[in-house]
Design a protein around this motif. Structure first.
Motif, PDB file in Angstrom:
ATOM      1  N   GLY A  39     -94.214 -16.595 -79.149  1.00 39.54           N
ATOM      2  CA  GLY A  39     -94.854 -15.993 -80.315  1.00 39.54           C
ATOM      3  C   GLY A  39     -95.096 -14.506 -80.206  1.00 39.54           C
ATOM      4  N   ALA A  40     -94.603 -13.869 -79.134  1.00 42.25           N
ATOM      5  CA  ALA A  40     -94.791 -12.425 -78.994  1.00 42.25           C
ATOM      6  C   ALA A  40     -94.002 -11.680 -80.057  1.00 42.25           C
ATOM      7  CB  ALA A  40     -94.363 -11.972 -77.604  1.00 42.25           C
ATOM      8  N   ASP A  41     -94.534 -10.544 -80.484  1.00 41.92           N
ATOM      9  CA  ASP A  41     -93.849  -9.715 -81.481  1.00 41.92           C
ATOM     10  C   ASP A  41     -92.902  -8.715 -80.839  1.00 41.92           C
ATOM     11  OD1 ASP A  41     -95.400 -10.121 -84.332  1.00 41.92           O
ATOM     12  OD2 ASP A  41     -96.700 -10.484 -82.622  1.00 41.92           O
ATOM     13  N   ASP A  42     -93.154  -8.388 -79.577  1.00 44.81           N
ATOM     14  CA  ASP A  42     -92.273  -7.474 -78.856  1.00 44.81           C
ATOM     15  C   ASP A  42     -92.509  -7.673 -77.368  1.00 44.81           C
ATOM     16  OD1 ASP A  42     -90.372  -5.573 -78.345  1.00 44.81           O
ATOM     17  OD2 ASP A  42     -91.339  -3.960 -79.462  1.00 44.81           O
ATOM     18  N   TYR A  43     -91.669  -7.014 -76.553  1.00 44.22           N
ATOM     19  CA  TYR A  43     -91.615  -7.293 -75.127  1.00 44.22           C
ATOM     20  C   TYR A  43     -91.120  -6.036 -74.435  1.00 44.22           C
ATOM     21  CZ  TYR A  43     -90.582 -10.545 -71.218  1.00 44.22           C
ATOM     22  OH  TYR A  43     -90.568 -11.232 -70.040  1.00 44.22           O
ATOM     23  N   ILE A  44     -91.825  -5.575 -73.397  1.00 38.88           N
ATOM     24  CA  ILE A  44     -91.390  -4.397 -72.663  1.00 38.88           C
ATOM     25  C   ILE A  44     -91.559  -4.662 -71.170  1.00 38.88           C
ATOM     26  CG2 ILE A  44     -93.660  -3.267 -72.840  1.00 38.88           C
ATOM     27  CD1 ILE A  44     -92.179  -0.583 -73.044  1.00 38.88           C
ATOM     28  N   ALA A  45     -90.535  -4.303 -70.383  1.00 39.21           N
ATOM     29  CA  ALA A  45     -90.544  -4.592 -68.956  1.00 39.21           C
ATOM     30  C   ALA A  45     -91.132  -3.428 -68.164  1.00 39.21           C
ATOM     31  CB  ALA A  45     -89.123  -4.890 -68.478  1.00 39.21           C
ATOM     32  N   LYS A  46     -91.889  -3.758 -67.113  1.00 45.02           N
ATOM     33  CA  LYS A  46     -92.397  -2.755 -66.186  1.00 45.02           C
ATOM     34  C   LYS A  46     -91.290  -2.404 -65.190  1.00 45.02           C
ATOM     35  CE  LYS A  46     -97.129  -4.681 -66.124  1.00 45.02           C
ATOM     36  NZ  LYS A  46     -98.136  -5.291 -65.235  1.00 45.02           N
ATOM     37  N   PRO A  47     -91.257  -1.162 -64.701  1.00 38.41           N
ATOM     38  CA  PRO A  47     -92.088  -0.015 -65.135  1.00 38.41           C
ATOM     39  C   PRO A  47     -91.574   0.516 -66.464  1.00 38.41           C
ATOM     40  CG  PRO A  47     -90.524   0.703 -63.480  1.00 38.41           C
ATOM     41  CD  PRO A  47     -90.344  -0.786 -63.598  1.00 38.41           C
ATOM     42  N   PHE A  48     -92.473   1.088 -67.254  1.00 42.80           N
ATOM     43  CA  PHE A  48     -92.085   1.600 -68.561  1.00 42.80           C
ATOM     44  C   PHE A  48     -92.693   2.984 -68.768  1.00 42.80           C
ATOM     45  CE2 PHE A  48     -95.839  -1.089 -68.953  1.00 42.80           C
ATOM     46  CZ  PHE A  48     -96.753  -0.230 -69.534  1.00 42.80           C
ATOM     47  N   ASP A  49     -92.103   3.720 -69.670  1.00 46.46           N
ATOM     48  CA  ASP A  49     -92.637   5.016 -70.052  1.00 46.46           C
ATOM     49  C   ASP A  49     -93.748   4.770 -71.076  1.00 46.46           C
ATOM     50  OD1 ASP A  49     -93.162   7.498 -71.307  1.00 46.46           O
ATOM     51  OD2 ASP A  49     -91.138   8.212 -70.862  1.00 46.46           O
ATOM     52  N   PRO A  50     -94.963   5.273 -70.834  1.00 47.66           N
ATOM     53  CA  PRO A  50     -96.049   5.053 -71.805  1.00 47.66           C
ATOM     54  C   PRO A  50     -95.680   5.482 -73.220  1.00 47.66           C
ATOM     55  CG  PRO A  50     -96.927   5.978 -69.777  1.00 47.66           C
ATOM     56  CD  PRO A  50     -95.430   6.020 -69.657  1.00 47.66           C
ATOM     57  N   LYS A  51     -94.827   6.496 -73.342  1.00 47.42           N
ATOM     58  CA  LYS A  51     -94.422   6.940 -74.679  1.00 47.42           C
ATOM     59  C   LYS A  51     -93.619   5.859 -75.388  1.00 47.42           C
ATOM     60  CE  LYS A  51     -94.417  11.880 -73.582  1.00 47.42           C
ATOM     61  NZ  LYS A  51     -93.592  13.116 -73.481  1.00 47.42           N
ATOM     62  N   GLU A  52     -92.791   5.118 -74.626  1.00 48.28           N
ATOM     63  CA  GLU A  52     -92.040   4.025 -75.235  1.00 48.28           C
ATOM     64  C   GLU A  52     -92.989   2.917 -75.694  1.00 48.28           C
ATOM     65  OE1 GLU A  52     -88.578   0.693 -74.350  1.00 48.28           O
ATOM     66  OE2 GLU A  52     -89.148   2.108 -72.776  1.00 48.28           O
ATOM     67  N   LEU A  53     -93.992   2.626 -74.847  1.00 51.11           N
ATOM     68  CA  LEU A  53     -94.983   1.624 -75.248  1.00 51.11           C
ATOM     69  C   LEU A  53     -95.681   2.050 -76.533  1.00 51.11           C
ATOM     70  CD1 LEU A  53     -96.692  -0.931 -74.704  1.00 51.11           C
ATOM     71  CD2 LEU A  53     -98.231   0.509 -73.364  1.00 51.11           C
ATOM     72  N   LEU A  54     -96.045   3.323 -76.628  1.00 50.25           N
ATOM     73  CA  LEU A  54     -96.706   3.839 -77.823  1.00 50.25           C
ATOM     74  C   LEU A  54     -95.815   3.657 -79.047  1.00 50.25           C
ATOM     75  CD1 LEU A  54     -99.161   5.377 -79.010  1.00 50.25           C
ATOM     76  CD2 LEU A  54     -97.920   7.497 -78.513  1.00 50.25           C
ATOM     77  N   LEU A  55     -94.524   3.978 -78.907  1.00 50.48           N
ATOM     78  CA  LEU A  55     -93.598   3.825 -80.031  1.00 50.48           C
ATOM     79  C   LEU A  55     -93.480   2.370 -80.454  1.00 50.48           C
ATOM     80  CD1 LEU A  55     -90.768   6.298 -78.952  1.00 50.48           C
ATOM     81  CD2 LEU A  55     -92.386   6.596 -80.828  1.00 50.48           C
ATOM     82  N   ARG A  56     -93.453   1.469 -79.475  1.00 48.63           N
ATOM     83  CA  ARG A  56     -93.335   0.053 -79.801  1.00 48.63           C
ATOM     84  C   ARG A  56     -94.604  -0.456 -80.493  1.00 48.63           C
ATOM     85  NH1 ARG A  56     -89.405  -3.177 -77.093  1.00 48.63           N
ATOM     86  NH2 ARG A  56     -87.968  -1.917 -75.863  1.00 48.63           N
ATOM     87  N   ILE A  57     -95.768  -0.005 -80.014  1.00 44.09           N
ATOM     88  CA  ILE A  57     -97.031  -0.381 -80.657  1.00 44.09           C
ATOM     89  C   ILE A  57     -97.048   0.105 -82.103  1.00 44.09           C
ATOM     90  CG2 ILE A  57     -99.507   0.110 -80.697  1.00 44.09           C
ATOM     91  CD1 ILE A  57     -99.437   0.033 -77.634  1.00 44.09           C
ATOM     92  N   ASN A  58     -96.663   1.359 -82.305  1.00 45.18           N
ATOM     93  CA  ASN A  58     -96.640   1.906 -83.662  1.00 45.18           C
ATOM     94  C   ASN A  58     -95.710   1.102 -84.560  1.00 45.18           C
ATOM     95  OD1 ASN A  58     -98.401   3.934 -82.923  1.00 45.18           O
ATOM     96  ND2 ASN A  58     -96.816   5.472 -82.598  1.00 45.18           N
ATOM     97  N   ALA A  59     -94.543   0.725 -84.015  1.00 44.06           N
ATOM     98  CA  ALA A  59     -93.568  -0.021 -84.810  1.00 44.06           C
ATOM     99  C   ALA A  59     -94.094  -1.396 -85.179  1.00 44.06           C
ATOM    100  CB  ALA A  59     -92.258  -0.145 -84.034  1.00 44.06           C
ATOM    101  N   VAL A  60     -94.726  -2.079 -84.227  1.00 48.69           N
ATOM    102  CA  VAL A  60     -95.276  -3.411 -84.506  1.00 48.69           C
ATOM    103  C   VAL A  60     -96.366  -3.324 -85.570  1.00 48.69           C
ATOM    104  CG1 VAL A  60     -96.616  -5.313 -83.542  1.00 48.69           C
ATOM    105  CG2 VAL A  60     -94.702  -4.376 -82.250  1.00 48.69           C
TER     106      VAL A  60
END
Length: 233
Positions: free
Chosen positions: A98-119
């Motif tokens: 049921g997850a809306d998105d998925y990001i693997a560690k290690p990750f760039d915090p900026k990518e996480l921010l972009l994914r959060i904004n998109a969701v």
């Protein structure tokens, strides 16, 4: 939905990463609350509303996939999973939970921010919320919600720091019961029955500030089996 002042819950057993994400997301305009494990997250979710959950998969005890699956049956809040495993099979498992998105560690915090904004942008706009009153009437006493001040006529009633915190919590949800465990969490105390008893003591003292008879409270009521509820006029 708008990302402005969205409230994010970050669930990760890595205290250092959790603190870094809280600071990073807060700098980008989000309200952020951290949880150290699934049990802590569940307690927070009983008393607070979140716009998105950032959830680590690999946690001791109940793992992120299991928690995600359980939450998806109860809540519509979007979930973004974090994991140290990036294989396709693991991503599919997370999305099937049921997850809306998925990001693997290690990750760039900026990518996480972009994914959060998109969701968040994909979420439908919420129904308009009725405007909350700026003043609550408690008999002859009034509580200024915006300023966090209590007055009787022209005299200001002095509140301790803990009493002020309690009033802000109750004023945010008048007419709703708030559990003792939720109050302990929101006050930033450790868990356990001793802390819940300490909250009971603070409630007794707070009642003395505005109840005509604190032993038979009219405005800050005890709701049997549920907790306490502020019931203004």
């Amino acid at each position: 939905m708008s990302t402005e002042l969205a409230h994010i819950l970050v669930v990760d057993d890595d205290a250092r990463l959790r603190a870094l994400l809280q600071k990073f997301l807060a700098r980008h305009g989000y309200l952020v609350t951290g949880a150290r494990d699934a049990a802590h997250a569940r307690r927070l979710l009983t008393g607070l509303d979140f716009d998105l959950i950032v959830l680590d998969v690999m946690m001791p005890g109940e793992d992120g996939i299991t928690l995600c699956r359980a939450l998806r049956e109860e809540l519509p809040v979007p979930i973004l999973l974090l994991t140290a495993r990036g294989e396709t099979e693991d991503r599919i498992m997370g999305l099937e939970a049921g997850a809306d998105d998925y990001i693997a560690k290690p990750f760039d915090p900026k990518e996480l921010l972009l994914r959060i904004n998109a969701v968040l942008r994909r979420q439908p706009a919420p129904d308009p919320v009725p405007e909350r009153p700026t003043t609550l009437e408690l008999g002859p006493v009034r509580y200024d919600v915006t300023r966090g001040e209590m007055w009787e006529g022209e005299s200001r009633i002095r509140l301790t720091a803990t009493e002020s915190q309690l009033m802000r919590i109750f004023a945010a949800r008048p007419g709703e019961a708030v559990s003792r465990a939720s109050l302990v969490e929101e006050l930033g105390r450790g868990g356990g029955q001793s802390q819940e008893r300490a909250v009971d003591v603070q409630i007794t003292r707070l009642r003395r500030k505005f109840e005509a008879d604190p032993r038979q409270p009219r405005y800050l009521q005890t709701v049997r089996g549920e907790g306490y509820m502020l019931a203004p006029d």
